[in-house]
Structures are given as C-alpha cells and as structure tokens.
Design a protein around this motif. Structure first.
Motif, PDB file in Angstrom:
ATOM      1  N   GLU A 295       6.827 -18.859  12.676  1.00 20.97           N
ATOM      2  CA  GLU A 295       6.622 -17.601  13.389  1.00 20.97           C
ATOM      3  C   GLU A 295       6.527 -16.422  12.429  1.00 20.97           C
ATOM      4  O   GLU A 295       5.720 -15.510  12.629  1.00 20.97           O
ATOM      5  CB  GLU A 295       7.757 -17.386  14.395  1.00 20.97           C
ATOM      6  CG  GLU A 295       7.727 -18.361  15.561  1.00 20.97           C
ATOM      7  CD  GLU A 295       8.973 -18.292  16.417  1.00 20.97           C
ATOM      8  OE1 GLU A 295       8.857 -18.421  17.646  1.00 20.97           O
ATOM      9  OE2 GLU A 295      10.074 -18.099  15.852  1.00 20.97           O
TER      10      GLU A 295
ATOM     11  N   HIS B 151       3.188 -16.476  10.920  1.00 21.93           N
ATOM     12  CA  HIS B 151       2.202 -16.060  11.916  1.00 21.93           C
ATOM     13  C   HIS B 151       2.168 -14.534  12.044  1.00 21.93           C
ATOM     14  O   HIS B 151       1.093 -13.924  12.067  1.00 21.93           O
ATOM     15  CB  HIS B 151       2.549 -16.690  13.266  1.00 21.93           C
ATOM     16  CG  HIS B 151       1.632 -16.300  14.378  1.00 21.93           C
ATOM     17  ND1 HIS B 151       0.313 -16.703  14.452  1.00 21.93           N
ATOM     18  CD2 HIS B 151       1.842 -15.527  15.479  1.00 21.93           C
ATOM     19  CE1 HIS B 151      -0.238 -16.206  15.542  1.00 21.93           C
ATOM     20  NE2 HIS B 151       0.661 -15.495  16.179  1.00 21.93           N
TER      21      HIS B 151
ATOM     22  N   GLY C  19      -0.015 -24.274  19.800  1.00 17.90           N
ATOM     23  CA  GLY C  19       0.601 -23.570  18.686  1.00 17.90           C
ATOM     24  C   GLY C  19      -0.210 -23.661  17.412  1.00 17.90           C
ATOM     25  O   GLY C  19      -0.316 -22.687  16.655  1.00 17.90           O
TER      26      GLY C  19
ATOM     27  N   ARG D 163      -3.279 -21.327  17.821  1.00 19.60           N
ATOM     28  CA  ARG D 163      -2.913 -19.904  17.717  1.00 19.60           C
ATOM     29  C   ARG D 163      -2.604 -19.530  16.268  1.00 19.60           C
ATOM     30  O   ARG D 163      -2.965 -18.435  15.817  1.00 19.60           O
ATOM     31  CB  ARG D 163      -1.726 -19.569  18.625  1.00 19.60           C
ATOM     32  CG  ARG D 163      -1.441 -18.077  18.645  1.00 19.60           C
ATOM     33  CD  ARG D 163      -0.531 -17.657  19.750  1.00 19.60           C
ATOM     34  NE  ARG D 163      -1.210 -17.409  21.008  1.00 19.60           N
ATOM     35  CZ  ARG D 163      -2.014 -16.377  21.253  1.00 19.60           C
ATOM     36  NH1 ARG D 163      -2.296 -15.513  20.297  1.00 19.60           N
ATOM     37  NH2 ARG D 163      -2.550 -16.210  22.437  1.00 19.60           N
ATOM     38  N   THR D 164      -1.985 -20.422  15.539  1.00 17.11           N
ATOM     39  CA  THR D 164      -1.729 -20.180  14.122  1.00 17.11           C
ATOM     40  C   THR D 164      -3.040 -20.001  13.369  1.00 17.11           C
ATOM     41  O   THR D 164      -3.193 -19.090  12.545  1.00 17.11           O
ATOM     42  CB  THR D 164      -0.929 -21.343  13.520  1.00 17.11           C
ATOM     43  OG1 THR D 164       0.342 -21.435  14.186  1.00 17.11           O
ATOM     44  CG2 THR D 164      -0.690 -21.138  12.035  1.00 17.11           C
TER      45      THR D 164
ATOM     46  N   HIS E 145       2.183 -17.223  23.475  1.00 20.04           N
ATOM     47  CA  HIS E 145       2.137 -16.803  22.071  1.00 20.04           C
ATOM     48  C   HIS E 145       3.060 -17.617  21.175  1.00 20.04           C
ATOM     49  O   HIS E 145       3.551 -17.122  20.162  1.00 20.04           O
ATOM     50  CB  HIS E 145       2.446 -15.303  21.936  1.00 20.04           C
ATOM     51  CG  HIS E 145       1.317 -14.429  22.370  1.00 20.04           C
ATOM     52  ND1 HIS E 145       0.468 -13.802  21.493  1.00 20.04           N
ATOM     53  CD2 HIS E 145       0.872 -14.115  23.615  1.00 20.04           C
ATOM     54  CE1 HIS E 145      -0.444 -13.120  22.170  1.00 20.04           C
ATOM     55  NE2 HIS E 145      -0.228 -13.296  23.453  1.00 20.04           N
TER      56      HIS E 145
ATOM     57  N   VAL F  80       3.741 -20.490  18.356  1.00 22.66           N
ATOM     58  CA  VAL F  80       2.993 -21.001  17.213  1.00 22.66           C
ATOM     59  C   VAL F  80       3.702 -22.240  16.689  1.00 22.66           C
ATOM     60  O   VAL F  80       4.910 -22.411  16.867  1.00 22.66           O
ATOM     61  CB  VAL F  80       2.842 -19.951  16.097  1.00 22.66           C
ATOM     62  CG1 VAL F  80       1.912 -18.832  16.547  1.00 22.66           C
ATOM     63  CG2 VAL F  80       4.193 -19.379  15.675  1.00 22.66           C
TER      64      VAL F  80
END
Length: 291
Positions: free
Chosen positions: A85, A88, A187, A190-191, A223, A225
C-alpha cells in the motif's frame, strides 16, 4: 490516466484507508458517543501523522505536490499501510506530479524470448507460465497448459486471467478460494494502473471488466492493492479433482513487466496421487508434433 483521475484515486485511496481504522486500532482514546464518520477522522489521521489538519486535507484532495519521504512514511504509519500500500501511494504521488504526457497505448509486454520458453519446458515437476502485468498468459509449459486448460480455452488472445476470474463462470469452480484470487487479481491490476498511469490498454481492460462484472466493479472501488508473490492456491481441476499447490511469482529482471508463476507440490502434501493424475492428463492432452 489524466491528472484529475490520479488525484481522484489518491482521494479514494486515503479515504478508504482511514475508513477501515477505528480509534482503538490506531491507539487513540475513544470517548464514546456517536461518530459522524466511519473509521478515523481527518483530524485523527493528521494527529497520528504529526501534520496539520489543513495539510492532510489538501493531501486527501490529491494536492500532493510537496510530499516528502518523511511525510509519506508518517502517513503510512498513521494509516497502517503495508509495504504494498505504501508503494502504491508513492506511485500515485509520482503520477500526480509527473509532467503531463499523451496517453500511451501500452498493451503490456507481450514478447517471450525462446530461452524463457526453454526454462518453462525444463520445469517438468512444476506447472509454470509467463504472464505480464495485465495478467495476460503469454507462455506455458505442458503441465501449466493442463492445469489451466479452462482459462486458456478462450477466443481472446492472449488469454487473460482477470477475464477468466470475473467473466467465465468456470472460474468459481476452478478456484476453490475464488474470493482470494479475485482480490489478488483486482489488487494486481490497481497496482499496475498506478505504476503506468498513461496505459490506455490497461484502462480499456479495467473498463471492460467493470462494465461486465459488478463484482469486479465493487472490488475496484475498494481501492485495495496486492502483489501476487507466494502462497498456496486451492484448485478444483475438471479432470482430476481437488488439488492444493504452492505458488511463487518470480519477476524477470531481463524482461521488465514479465513474471514466471510456478505451481509446485509440497513434499508433505496429501495430493500426490492427484498431482500424478494431472501429470498423466498433461501428457495425454499434449499436442502431438509431426515428424
């Protein structure tokens, strides 16, 4: 990804991170009474991060032009971010501060060198494949082709694991921990979206999945990750039955963006007979070559 979209992602990421923490979890006194927000207040995050409420509010609105490593570390500690996180959030901040550039139709690395295929083929005791950051499967060995035969059975080329997980009903039977693999797939995407904000091919894939799968859309909005690195995956193979395998995801320094994923049987596993059946199934279904 336009600058406004990056700032919106920063806003949602920070608000969802503080919403999941209670004052007790953050080590703050709880004086009782009804709270107007779920999770921590902005003032409480600012207190924990040792910054002003006004500054934190600007950060949560995506105004991150002056964020130092020290502030990033303080935020990560206050919001109890794990390493993934924190990385990210750092990627989002870099994207927000990067000079504007035209959209890049980056389909993800798609070329697999012959020597990589040779490495896969040499792994006779493991199911192994190469994927890119979009979760496209680009190359497999014989055992991986047998293990993932349903995921590879598609007119979409190259096959994409996120499409399989969310758009193919067979995936919920194949992955006995479907919820876990769905979380990891979202995840991972999104990363990658934060790492390559101008990647319009990835944006197209995400739009497709969000449009066709309410489950994907709900998870995307959370959201979260994730890095898919190592662990155990629980399968139900249509030909051989239940099978638990250890997995490792190995990035390839010589080919940025490509990862070798291997599935192996633990020496203490009770699935030895099932694994041998999978190996026999792989040999029986392997394409024949003409002499």
């Amino acid at each position: 990804m336009p600058a406004d979209s990056v700032r919106e992602d920063i806003r949602h990421f920070l608000t969802t991170r503080r919403a999941r923490l209670t004052p007790k979890q953050a080590g703050l006194p709880d004086f009782g009474g009804r709270r107007q927000v779920s999770g921590l207040r902005r003032s409480e995050v600012a207190q924990l991060a040792a910054i002003s409420v006004e500054y934190y509010t600007r950060l949560e609105r995506g105004n991150v032009g002056s964020v130092s490593e020290e502030v990033l570390d303080s935020l990560a500690g206050a919001l109890q971010l794990d390493d993934v996180e924190r990385a990210h959030l750092a990627a989002l901040i870099r994207a927000a501060n990067a000079p504007h550039r035209a959209a890049d139709r980056d389909g993800g690395t798609s070329h697999v060198r012959d020597s990589l295929q040779q490495v896969l083929d040499a792994m006779t005791g493991a199911a192994a494949f190469v994927r890119n950051a979009h979760l496209d499967v680009l190359a497999t060995n014989q055992l991986a082709r047998a293990l993932y035969e349903e995921a590879l059975d598609t007119t979409e080329q190259p096959p994409n694991l996120a499409r399989f997980v969310f758009l193919d009903p067979r995936a919920r039977r194949f992955y006995r921990d479907w919820d876990g693999i769905a979380h990891d797939a979202v995840g991972s995407l999104r990363t990658e979206a934060a790492r390559t904000p101008g990647n319009t091919d990835l944006a197209d894939l995400i739009d497709e999945l969000a449009t066709q799968s309410p489950e994907f859309a709900m998870r995307w909005d959370a959201h979260d990750v994730e890095y898919y690195r190592s662990g155990q995956q629980r399968f139900h193979h249509p030909a051989v039955g239940n099978l638990d395998l250890d997995y490792d995801a190995l990035e390839i320094p010589a080919d940025p963006g490509l990862t070798i994923v291997t599935y192996t049987l633990s020496p203490m596993s009770t699935y030895s007979d099932v694994f041998r059946r999978l190996q026999a199934h792989a040999a029986a279904t392997a394409p024949t070559t003409q002499g």
